[in-house]
Motif scaffolding. Structure first.
Motif, PDB file in Angstrom:
ATOM      1  N   SER A  82      -3.687  13.545  -4.343  1.00 19.73           N
ATOM      2  CA  SER A  82      -3.897  12.261  -4.132  1.00 19.73           C
ATOM      3  C   SER A  82      -3.580  12.065  -2.649  1.00 19.73           C
ATOM      4  CB  SER A  82      -2.644  11.424  -4.995  1.00 19.73           C
ATOM      5  OG  SER A  82      -1.524  11.674  -4.646  1.00 19.73           O
ATOM      6  N   LEU A  83      -4.475  10.876  -2.628  1.00 21.93           N
ATOM      7  CA  LEU A  83      -4.362  10.165  -0.929  1.00 21.93           C
ATOM      8  C   LEU A  83      -3.865   8.707  -1.138  1.00 21.93           C
ATOM      9  CD1 LEU A  83      -4.808  10.832   1.958  1.00 21.93           C
ATOM     10  CD2 LEU A  83      -7.069   9.817   1.639  1.00 21.93           C
ATOM     11  N   SER A  84      -2.839   8.497  -0.370  1.00 22.65           N
ATOM     12  CA  SER A  84      -2.270   7.158  -0.669  1.00 22.65           C
ATOM     13  C   SER A  84      -1.881   6.601   0.705  1.00 22.65           C
ATOM     14  CB  SER A  84      -0.808   6.972  -1.560  1.00 22.65           C
ATOM     15  OG  SER A  84      -0.069   8.015  -1.045  1.00 22.65           O
ATOM     16  N   LEU A  85      -2.001   5.348   0.909  1.00 22.37           N
ATOM     17  CA  LEU A  85      -1.775   4.507   2.108  1.00 22.37           C
ATOM     18  C   LEU A  85      -1.147   3.166   1.860  1.00 22.37           C
ATOM     19  CD1 LEU A  85      -2.122   4.055   5.302  1.00 22.37           C
ATOM     20  CD2 LEU A  85      -4.101   3.006   4.839  1.00 22.37           C
ATOM     21  N   ASN A  86       0.257   2.961   2.444  1.00 24.44           N
ATOM     22  CA  ASN A  86       0.723   1.666   2.178  1.00 24.44           C
ATOM     23  C   ASN A  86       0.624   0.804   3.210  1.00 24.44           C
ATOM     24  OD1 ASN A  86       2.476   3.427   3.820  1.00 24.44           O
ATOM     25  ND2 ASN A  86       4.344   1.832   3.371  1.00 24.44           N
ATOM     26  N   PHE A  87       0.798  -0.326   3.183  1.00 24.05           N
ATOM     27  CA  PHE A  87       0.288  -1.582   3.877  1.00 24.05           C
ATOM     28  C   PHE A  87       1.409  -2.611   4.260  1.00 24.05           C
ATOM     29  CE2 PHE A  87      -3.628  -0.144   1.919  1.00 24.05           C
ATOM     30  CZ  PHE A  87      -4.381  -0.128   2.741  1.00 24.05           C
ATOM     31  N   SER A  88       1.656  -3.170   5.499  1.00 21.29           N
ATOM     32  CA  SER A  88       2.544  -4.032   5.691  1.00 21.29           C
ATOM     33  C   SER A  88       1.768  -5.205   6.414  1.00 21.29           C
ATOM     34  CB  SER A  88       3.700  -3.690   6.291  1.00 21.29           C
ATOM     35  OG  SER A  88       3.327  -3.149   7.482  1.00 21.29           O
ATOM     36  N   HIS A  89       2.489  -6.457   6.508  1.00 27.44           N
ATOM     37  CA  HIS A  89       1.794  -7.415   7.429  1.00 27.44           C
ATOM     38  C   HIS A  89       2.946  -8.380   8.008  1.00 27.44           C
ATOM     39  CE1 HIS A  89       2.513 -11.344   5.351  1.00 27.44           C
ATOM     40  NE2 HIS A  89       2.596 -10.565   4.308  1.00 27.44           N
ATOM     41  N   SER A  90       2.429  -8.674   9.183  1.00 31.33           N
ATOM     42  CA  SER A  90       3.407  -9.657  10.057  1.00 31.33           C
ATOM     43  C   SER A  90       2.674 -10.420  10.874  1.00 31.33           C
ATOM     44  CB  SER A  90       4.591  -9.003  10.700  1.00 31.33           C
ATOM     45  OG  SER A  90       3.997  -8.017  11.603  1.00 31.33           O
ATOM     46  N   THR A  91       3.052 -11.459  11.192  1.00 31.96           N
ATOM     47  CA  THR A  91       2.534 -12.435  12.539  1.00 31.96           C
ATOM     48  C   THR A  91       0.882 -12.543  12.001  1.00 31.96           C
ATOM     49  OG1 THR A  91       1.990 -10.731  14.079  1.00 31.96           O
ATOM     50  CG2 THR A  91       4.110 -11.804  14.027  1.00 31.96           C
TER      51      THR A  91
ATOM     52  N   ILE B  27       0.114   9.344   2.848  1.00 35.23           N
ATOM     53  CA  ILE B  27       0.517  10.500   2.132  1.00 35.23           C
ATOM     54  C   ILE B  27      -0.321  11.404   1.498  1.00 35.23           C
ATOM     55  CG2 ILE B  27       2.258  11.379   0.383  1.00 35.23           C
ATOM     56  CD1 ILE B  27       4.072   9.062   1.362  1.00 35.23           C
ATOM     57  N   PHE B  28      -0.776  12.708   1.772  1.00 32.25           N
ATOM     58  CA  PHE B  28      -1.543  13.392   0.936  1.00 32.25           C
ATOM     59  C   PHE B  28      -0.693  14.430   0.264  1.00 32.25           C
ATOM     60  CE2 PHE B  28      -4.262  17.532   1.158  1.00 32.25           C
ATOM     61  CZ  PHE B  28      -4.885  16.982   0.135  1.00 32.25           C
ATOM     62  N   THR B  29      -1.071  14.285  -1.278  1.00 28.11           N
ATOM     63  CA  THR B  29      -0.521  15.343  -2.088  1.00 28.11           C
ATOM     64  C   THR B  29      -1.462  16.117  -2.622  1.00 28.11           C
ATOM     65  OG1 THR B  29       1.321  13.478  -2.790  1.00 28.11           O
ATOM     66  CG2 THR B  29       0.841  15.144  -4.301  1.00 28.11           C
TER      67      THR B  29
ATOM     68  N   VAL C 255       2.182  15.720   2.382  1.00 31.51           N
ATOM     69  CA  VAL C 255       2.094  15.664   3.867  1.00 31.51           C
ATOM     70  C   VAL C 255       2.037  14.044   4.060  1.00 31.51           C
ATOM     71  CG1 VAL C 255       0.807  16.216   5.917  1.00 31.51           C
ATOM     72  CG2 VAL C 255       1.144  17.756   4.025  1.00 31.51           C
ATOM     73  N   ALA C 256       3.138  13.891   5.097  1.00 31.29           N
ATOM     74  CA  ALA C 256       2.987  12.411   5.314  1.00 31.29           C
ATOM     75  C   ALA C 256       2.855  12.396   6.784  1.00 31.29           C
ATOM     76  CB  ALA C 256       4.387  11.812   5.061  1.00 31.29           C
ATOM     77  N   VAL C 257       1.850  11.348   7.285  1.00 36.04           N
ATOM     78  CA  VAL C 257       1.607  11.096   8.688  1.00 36.04           C
ATOM     79  C   VAL C 257       1.664   9.753   9.041  1.00 36.04           C
ATOM     80  CG1 VAL C 257       0.681  13.491   9.120  1.00 36.04           C
ATOM     81  CG2 VAL C 257      -0.981  11.403   8.149  1.00 36.04           C
ATOM     82  N   ASN C 258       1.687   9.279  10.161  1.00 35.32           N
ATOM     83  CA  ASN C 258       1.562   7.903  10.523  1.00 35.32           C
ATOM     84  C   ASN C 258      -0.020   7.507  10.547  1.00 35.32           C
ATOM     85  OD1 ASN C 258       4.104   7.343  11.100  1.00 35.32           O
ATOM     86  ND2 ASN C 258       4.084   8.183  12.981  1.00 35.32           N
ATOM     87  N   SER C 259      -0.483   6.293  10.012  1.00 34.41           N
ATOM     88  CA  SER C 259      -1.816   6.064   9.831  1.00 34.41           C
ATOM     89  C   SER C 259      -2.251   5.766  11.122  1.00 34.41           C
ATOM     90  CB  SER C 259      -1.761   4.704   8.966  1.00 34.41           C
ATOM     91  OG  SER C 259      -3.193   4.157   9.012  1.00 34.41           O
TER      92      SER C 259
END
Length: 408
Positions: free
Chosen positions: A90-99, A108-110, A130-134
């Motif tokens: 799997s390949l996953s990406l979480n999101f956040s928001h501000s302003t 994260i790649f599993t 494996v986790a890396v900054n987007s």
């Protein structure tokens, strides 16, 4: 995180890039409206241990993926795009928001080396993370983030190559935005970072939030009696995701107290400061040592109350080198302990076995620090340029000779 063009090209040569069709994914909420939209092409190259030698597995993100586990986000959670495929990948990406902007946070790649089709002859059959900054830049809400350029991310044994990316999270009322926010790699320096499909827009520059300060490098020594038996030098940063799926970065004090144990086949380094205890367990396997396990106990204040986070991962294979040597890596590395805790390591230099005279032995550098692959790229480019110059000179010479004959 942007890579120089030469490094990006070198990584692509290493990854054996295969140009596959882009994968389109839509995540729908309970009202069946689109909340996350993505189109992207991804290629994976993984170095894994075979029965005899180290092997490379290279495969693309397939056209058909599952979005099970994806989350639209709400009051108590943030959006998560998860693309599952094959046998436990799997390949996953979480999101956040501000302003008024959103961004992708941790990628994260599993992968599962038990998949014999993708990892034939794998010696250690297990699920790895494996986790890396987007690479994704902050993007205005109701806008699609796009990046046509090829971008590669390397972390330990994995190279992920992305191109033709279009992503929008926090989609309102199921309507995908008409405006595009183009990544920096796609833009010449004179072009404004926001464009529209209909009327060009030149936005007022928005100050960007500075990146978190990098952790200071600490030097740690474990002794057996009066003789050093384990040496470590590194900067450590905790990337913590707590219950509301909010990310909190904590730099480990470089003056943390070090303790531990040295054995012939196993060794332990424990770092303690006021609120955090991290234990690194190393083992020896077939004349090589590596980091096998990480345990972390973290105490942090969330919403005014103190919370304890206890994490453990005993299925790791980081910082590997031959016994009698040391391991060195200057680039940032991300160690996934759990879904809630990722340890970012900087300027790592470790030797948990056979320390002599209290100093590090010859270092084996990680693949992220190896720029030797750039040499054939530079030489090839130089030769190509020389050929072009010779051809142009030849054509000019022929044209002048022809003009001379005409005069006669």
């Amino acid at each position: 995180m942007q890579h120089p063009g030469g490094v990006r090209l070198a990584l692509l040569l290493l990854a054996g890039l295969s140009l596959t069709e882009a994968v389109e994914v839509e995540v729908h909420g309970k009202d069946n409206k689109t909340c996350i939209y993505a189109v992207l092409s991804v290629n994976f190259t993984i170095l894994y241990e075979g029965n005899v030698t180290m092997e490379n597995a290279t495969f693309p993100l397939p056209n058909s993926v599952s979005s099970n586990g994806s989350i639209c986000g709400g009051n108590n959670s943030t959006p998560l795009l998860k693309m599952g495929f094959g046998t436990g990948h799997s390949l996953s990406l979480n999101f956040s928001h501000s302003t008024g902007k959103f961004r992708g946070d941790v990628l994260i790649f599993t992968y599962n080396t038990s998949d014999a089709n993708r990892f034939p002859g794998a010696k250690n059959k297990s699920v790895k993370h494996v986790a890396v900054n987007s690479l994704m830049d902050s993007t205005p809400l109701n806008t699609i983030y796009t990046c046509r350029s090829v971008e590669a991310i390397a972390s330990e044994a994995v190279v992920m190559t992305f191109w033709n990316v279009s992503i929008q999270a926090f989609v309102e009322n199921g309507t995908i935005g008409k405006n595009e926010s183009v990544c920096r790699a796609d833009l010449p320096t004179t072009v404004a970072p926001i464009t529209t499909r209909t009327t060009p827009i030149v936005p007022t520059p928005v100050p960007t939030k500075p990146p978190p300060e990098l952790p200071a490098v600490g030097n740690y020594t474990i002794k057996n009696g009066s003789d050093p038996c384990l040496l470590a030098s590194m900067g450590l940063q905790l990337n913590i995701t707590y219950t509301e799926n909010k990310t909190h970065l904590v730099n480990i004090d470089s003056n943390s107290t070090a303790s531990g144990y040295c054995g012939d086949k196993d060794a332990t380094l424990v770092l303690e400061d006021m609120d955090t205890t991290i234990q690194f367990n190393f083992i020896v396997d077939q004349s090589k040592f590596f980091l096998k396990e990480v345990k972390a106990n973290v105490s942090l204040v969330i919403n005014g109350s103190r919370t304890a986070l206890n994490s453990n991962n005993s299925n790791l294979r980081f910082w590997q080198a031959f016994v009698g040597s040391s391991y060195m890596c200057h680039k940032e590395q991300s160690i996934v302990v759990t879904d809630q805790l990722v340890i970012n390591a900087f300027n790592v230099w470790v030797q948990p076995f056979q320390v002599k005279n209290g100093t590090f032995s010859r270092a084996e550098e990680c693949s992220l620090d190896d720029d030797s692959i750039l040499i054939p790229v530079v030489v090839g480019a130089a030769l190509a340029g020389l050929i072009v110059i010779v051809v142009i000179a030849y054509m000019i010479g022929r044209r002048k000779s022809y003009a001379g004959y005409q005069t006669l």
